[in-house]
Each structure stands twice: as C-alpha cells, then as structure tokens.
Scaffold this active site. Structure first.
Site, PDB file in Angstrom:
ATOM      1  NE  ARG A 160      -3.321   2.744   2.850  1.00 37.61           N
ATOM      2  CZ  ARG A 160      -2.746   3.229   3.924  1.00 37.61           C
ATOM      3  NH1 ARG A 160      -1.847   2.918   5.047  1.00 37.61           N
ATOM      4  NH2 ARG A 160      -3.509   4.394   4.107  1.00 37.61           N
ATOM      5  CG  ASP A 190      -3.683   4.718   0.382  1.00 35.66           C
ATOM      6  OD1 ASP A 190      -3.789   3.640  -0.270  1.00 35.66           O
ATOM      7  OD2 ASP A 190      -2.978   5.079   1.777  1.00 35.66           O
TER       8      ASP A 190
END
Length: 139
Positions: free
Chosen positions: A45, A102
């Site tokens: 991530r 993100d």
C-alpha cells in the site's frame, strides 16, 4: 501477523532501532514460516503515486525512482514504504511486487472535488497531482 486461521496468527515483540532492522525481522519470519519458494508476490500500500501512478501496477526501478522524487511530499510514509520495496527486492530479487496507491481514490474525482480537497490556492497548485495526505505545505 495474521494467517489464514487463528493457529497461523503470530505476534512477537521486536526491538528494532530503525525500519531496516524491523523489515529484516519481518522477512526472516516470512522465510521461517513459509520459505522462499512459496512466495508468489508482495503487495504494498503506497500512500501517494503523484500524477503518474494511481492504478495498481508492478513495481519497477523507474517507479521507485519516481517515488523517491515524490518522497519529500510525504516524509511520514514514503521513505519507509520505499525501504520496504527495496528490501524485498534485495532479498527476493525475482519476486514480483505490486503497488496499490491510496491516491487512486482521488485520481478520478471530478475536478471540483479535487480542488475542494485542499484549503488554499497556493497549496492546491503546489500539490497538484498528489493525494491530500501527501502534501506538507504551510498555509
């Protein structure tokens, strides 16, 4: 670490002076539990992909270089994220790594929503293309 079942869950306190030592402990644990041959890929991530990266994709040397360039915009997350990808590459050089950004959420928002996410025009211009968590500009 969470496994597929409760029996596979693992917790151990690791005293590490920095992220490099902590990452080494993580990779040692992975190898002890499953071995190199069972790993098929690593997913990361990543907080901010800037204007160039928003969709999940395989991590390349070009991507890492671009993310290093963007790192000053998010000093709380990017250096450690990059350290992790580079450490996995050194330890498992043939293992594919994928980055999920993100900023994918913000990338396709309508223009008005992108403009409203920042509080000041100068901040908006300085942060164009970055996620709203990725800018450290004084207002």
């Amino acid at each position: 670490m969470k496994g597929e079942s409760q029996a596979d869950n693992f917790s151990r306190l690791v005293t590490a002076p920095d992220h490099t030592v902590a990452v080494g402990a993580l990779m040692d644990w992975i190898e002890e539990r499953s071995g190199r041959e069972t790993l098929t890929a690593v997913g990361h991530r990543v907080v901010d992909g800037g204007p160039k990266y928003s969709k999940p994709e395989r991590i390349t040397a070009e991507m890492v270089a671009e993310l290093h360039r963007l790192s000053p915009f998010d000093p709380d997350h990017m250096p450690e994220e990059l350290l992790l990808t580079e450490a996995f590459h050194r330890r498992f050089p043939h293992l594919p790594q994928v980055a999920c950004f993100d900023t994918a959420f913000h990338h396709d928002l309508p223009r008005v929503a992108q403009l409203l996410r920042s509080r000041a025009g100068t901040r908006r211009r300085a942060c164009a293309g970055t996620g709203f968590t990725g800018c450290r500009m004084p207002f």
